[in-house]
Design a protein around this motif. Sequence first.
Motif, PDB file in Angstrom:
ATOM      1  N   VAL A  67       0.860  -1.185   0.000  1.00  0.00           N
ATOM      2  CA  VAL A  67       0.000   0.000   0.000  1.00  0.00           C
ATOM      3  C   VAL A  67       0.896   1.235   0.000  1.00  0.00           C
ATOM      4  O   VAL A  67       1.532   1.545   1.016  1.00  0.00           O
ATOM      5  N   PRO A  68       0.995   1.956  -1.114  1.00  0.00           N
ATOM      6  CA  PRO A  68       1.863   3.138  -1.159  1.00  0.00           C
ATOM      7  C   PRO A  68       1.326   4.258  -0.277  1.00  0.00           C
ATOM      8  O   PRO A  68       0.122   4.340  -0.009  1.00  0.00           O
ATOM      9  N   ALA A  69       2.221   5.132   0.145  1.00  0.00           N
ATOM     10  CA  ALA A  69       1.830   6.248   1.010  1.00  0.00           C
ATOM     11  C   ALA A  69       0.808   7.154   0.335  1.00  0.00           C
ATOM     12  O   ALA A  69      -0.048   7.751   1.008  1.00  0.00           O
ATOM     13  N   SER A  70       0.863   7.241  -0.989  1.00  0.00           N
ATOM     14  CA  SER A  70      -0.055   8.122  -1.722  1.00  0.00           C
ATOM     15  C   SER A  70      -1.503   7.635  -1.660  1.00  0.00           C
ATOM     16  O   SER A  70      -2.413   8.380  -2.022  1.00  0.00           O
ATOM     17  N   TYR A  93     -11.902  -1.838   1.474  1.00  0.00           N
ATOM     18  CA  TYR A  93     -11.193  -1.285   2.633  1.00  0.00           C
ATOM     19  C   TYR A  93     -10.978   0.210   2.434  1.00  0.00           C
ATOM     20  O   TYR A  93     -11.131   0.749   1.331  1.00  0.00           O
ATOM     21  N   GLN A  94     -10.576   0.853   3.515  1.00  0.00           N
ATOM     22  CA  GLN A  94     -10.106   2.234   3.451  1.00  0.00           C
ATOM     23  C   GLN A  94      -8.762   2.299   4.167  1.00  0.00           C
ATOM     24  O   GLN A  94      -8.587   1.698   5.226  1.00  0.00           O
ATOM     25  N   VAL A  95      -7.804   3.026   3.570  1.00  0.00           N
ATOM     26  CA  VAL A  95      -6.462   3.143   4.136  1.00  0.00           C
ATOM     27  C   VAL A  95      -6.450   4.269   5.166  1.00  0.00           C
ATOM     28  O   VAL A  95      -6.974   5.357   4.920  1.00  0.00           O
ATOM     29  N   GLU A  96      -5.833   4.009   6.301  1.00  0.00           N
ATOM     30  CA  GLU A  96      -5.711   5.042   7.337  1.00  0.00           C
ATOM     31  C   GLU A  96      -4.994   6.274   6.791  1.00  0.00           C
ATOM     32  O   GLU A  96      -4.061   6.166   5.990  1.00  0.00           O
ATOM     33  N   THR A  97      -5.417   7.431   7.229  1.00  0.00           N
ATOM     34  CA  THR A  97      -4.845   8.692   6.723  1.00  0.00           C
ATOM     35  C   THR A  97      -3.397   8.886   7.140  1.00  0.00           C
ATOM     36  O   THR A  97      -2.670   9.649   6.508  1.00  0.00           O
ATOM     37  N   THR A  98      -2.962   8.190   8.201  1.00  0.00           N
ATOM     38  CA  THR A  98      -1.589   8.352   8.704  1.00  0.00           C
ATOM     39  C   THR A  98      -0.615   7.346   8.096  1.00  0.00           C
ATOM     40  O   THR A  98       0.565   7.336   8.465  1.00  0.00           O
ATOM     41  N   TRP A  99      -1.067   6.508   7.188  1.00  0.00           N
ATOM     42  CA  TRP A  99      -0.219   5.463   6.619  1.00  0.00           C
ATOM     43  C   TRP A  99       0.929   6.073   5.821  1.00  0.00           C
ATOM     44  O   TRP A  99       0.727   6.974   5.007  1.00  0.00           O
ATOM     45  N   THR A 100       2.140   5.566   6.038  1.00  0.00           N
ATOM     46  CA  THR A 100       3.334   6.100   5.375  1.00  0.00           C
ATOM     47  C   THR A 100       3.897   5.174   4.308  1.00  0.00           C
ATOM     48  O   THR A 100       4.964   5.431   3.759  1.00  0.00           O
ATOM     49  N   ALA A 127      -5.298  -8.971  -6.710  1.00  0.00           N
ATOM     50  CA  ALA A 127      -4.695  -7.647  -6.886  1.00  0.00           C
ATOM     51  C   ALA A 127      -5.422  -6.663  -5.979  1.00  0.00           C
ATOM     52  O   ALA A 127      -6.610  -6.833  -5.688  1.00  0.00           O
ATOM     53  N   LEU A 128      -4.696  -5.654  -5.552  1.00  0.00           N
ATOM     54  CA  LEU A 128      -5.281  -4.557  -4.779  1.00  0.00           C
ATOM     55  C   LEU A 128      -5.316  -3.335  -5.674  1.00  0.00           C
ATOM     56  O   LEU A 128      -4.300  -2.984  -6.281  1.00  0.00           O
ATOM     57  N   HIS A 129      -6.472  -2.698  -5.801  1.00  0.00           N
ATOM     58  CA  HIS A 129      -6.502  -1.493  -6.622  1.00  0.00           C
ATOM     59  C   HIS A 129      -7.077  -0.316  -5.853  1.00  0.00           C
ATOM     60  O   HIS A 129      -7.873  -0.477  -4.922  1.00  0.00           O
ATOM     61  N   LYS A 130      -6.622   0.856  -6.237  1.00  0.00           N
ATOM     62  CA  LYS A 130      -7.076   2.103  -5.620  1.00  0.00           C
ATOM     63  C   LYS A 130      -8.493   2.407  -6.092  1.00  0.00           C
ATOM     64  O   LYS A 130      -8.799   2.313  -7.279  1.00  0.00           O
ATOM     65  N   GLY A 131      -9.354   2.771  -5.139  1.00  0.00           N
ATOM     66  CA  GLY A 131     -10.743   3.064  -5.452  1.00  0.00           C
ATOM     67  C   GLY A 131     -11.663   1.966  -4.934  1.00  0.00           C
ATOM     68  O   GLY A 131     -11.218   0.899  -4.499  1.00  0.00           O
ATOM     69  N   GLY A 132     -12.946   2.219  -4.969  1.00  0.00           N
ATOM     70  CA  GLY A 132     -13.923   1.231  -4.528  1.00  0.00           C
ATOM     71  C   GLY A 132     -13.971   0.033  -5.446  1.00  0.00           C
ATOM     72  O   GLY A 132     -13.440   0.053  -6.564  1.00  0.00           O
ATOM     73  N   SER A 221      -6.839  -3.091 -26.065  1.00  0.00           N
ATOM     74  CA  SER A 221      -5.813  -3.215 -25.027  1.00  0.00           C
ATOM     75  C   SER A 221      -6.274  -2.549 -23.738  1.00  0.00           C
ATOM     76  O   SER A 221      -7.184  -1.718 -23.727  1.00  0.00           O
ATOM     77  N   ASP A 222      -5.644  -2.951 -22.641  1.00  0.00           N
ATOM     78  CA  ASP A 222      -5.905  -2.372 -21.324  1.00  0.00           C
ATOM     79  C   ASP A 222      -4.623  -1.718 -20.827  1.00  0.00           C
ATOM     80  O   ASP A 222      -3.538  -2.297 -20.944  1.00  0.00           O
ATOM     81  N   LYS A 223      -4.739  -0.525 -20.252  1.00  0.00           N
ATOM     82  CA  LYS A 223      -3.570   0.167 -19.710  1.00  0.00           C
ATOM     83  C   LYS A 223      -3.810   0.446 -18.233  1.00  0.00           C
ATOM     84  O   LYS A 223      -4.843   0.987 -17.849  1.00  0.00           O
ATOM     85  N   ILE A 224      -2.843   0.053 -17.408  1.00  0.00           N
ATOM     86  CA  ILE A 224      -2.928   0.243 -15.964  1.00  0.00           C
ATOM     87  C   ILE A 224      -1.596   0.756 -15.445  1.00  0.00           C
ATOM     88  O   ILE A 224      -0.581   0.734 -16.142  1.00  0.00           O
ATOM     89  N   ARG A 225      -1.611   1.218 -14.205  1.00  0.00           N
ATOM     90  CA  ARG A 225      -0.377   1.635 -13.533  1.00  0.00           C
ATOM     91  C   ARG A 225      -0.121   0.666 -12.391  1.00  0.00           C
ATOM     92  O   ARG A 225      -0.977   0.468 -11.524  1.00  0.00           O
ATOM     93  N   LEU A 226       1.050   0.039 -12.397  1.00  0.00           N
ATOM     94  CA  LEU A 226       1.438  -0.889 -11.348  1.00  0.00           C
ATOM     95  C   LEU A 226       2.258  -0.163 -10.302  1.00  0.00           C
ATOM     96  O   LEU A 226       3.138   0.636 -10.631  1.00  0.00           O
ATOM     97  N   VAL A 227       1.988  -0.449  -9.017  1.00  0.00           N
ATOM     98  CA  VAL A 227       2.816   0.068  -7.925  1.00  0.00           C
ATOM     99  C   VAL A 227       3.277  -1.132  -7.114  1.00  0.00           C
ATOM    100  O   VAL A 227       2.537  -2.097  -6.933  1.00  0.00           O
ATOM    101  N   SER A 228       4.522  -1.083  -6.630  1.00  0.00           N
ATOM    102  CA  SER A 228       5.077  -2.254  -5.971  1.00  0.00           C
ATOM    103  C   SER A 228       6.141  -1.867  -4.958  1.00  0.00           C
ATOM    104  O   SER A 228       6.454  -0.706  -4.745  1.00  0.00           O
TER     105      SER A 228
END
Length: 232
Positions: A67-70, A93-100, A127-132, A221-228
Amino acid sequence: MHLTTFFLNTSCLLALASAVCAESPLRVVGNPEERFTEAAKISGNVLAGFQVRGSPAPDLPSVLVWVPASWAGHDVCLQAVSQDGRYEARWPYQVETTWTGGFAEVPLVTDYASFLSGARFTDFASALHKGGCASDRGEVAVVSWNTSAPNVSTPAYLWINSFGADEVFLVLNDRDEVDCIPSTGSQAIAYDFQCALDGGQIGKDATVEIVRLKSGRLQPSDKIRLVSHWKD
């Protein structure tokens, strides 16, 4: 239905020393969706999973996610599907606002703990993705399923549902191509190609285009952004 929540503290302690998750920053919001059917029901997602191997986790079922800080303060969704297409789940889920930033344990709410505990690396795509859970999957983070968190040299895999394509490859950051190989066996229903990546290819994040060819013709095609967990 009786749902059980698993908090995976032991696995979490095996995470990267620079990103140990002593307490999960993920708070359950809404209700999880799980189904387990006799016949496969395939979703419409080309990207089925983004996973990384690790050492076997001591406590099962076990799910760690990067889970990136952003993403602090944002809704996220963990999705999983079995290779045979019979099991599929979404956990909001929802990420805590203090997560670094770092690997985080998932408070996994499930009525199928025994089934999930027996999953091998190739049995599930997640996979975990940002958003609902109903949102588009523009940013996708890596998941470690039933294993401890990996180190920075561990390769990761994209699991692809090709929808009958003959060939699949990735285009990383609009320049580098990565070939994907077909999965083998009669159970390859929900996803049928795998694409291996390492940190030298994508660094901390990358834009990835999933390209499919069927009978010599390009499919949409599908385009996504991977974070790791990899560093630039």
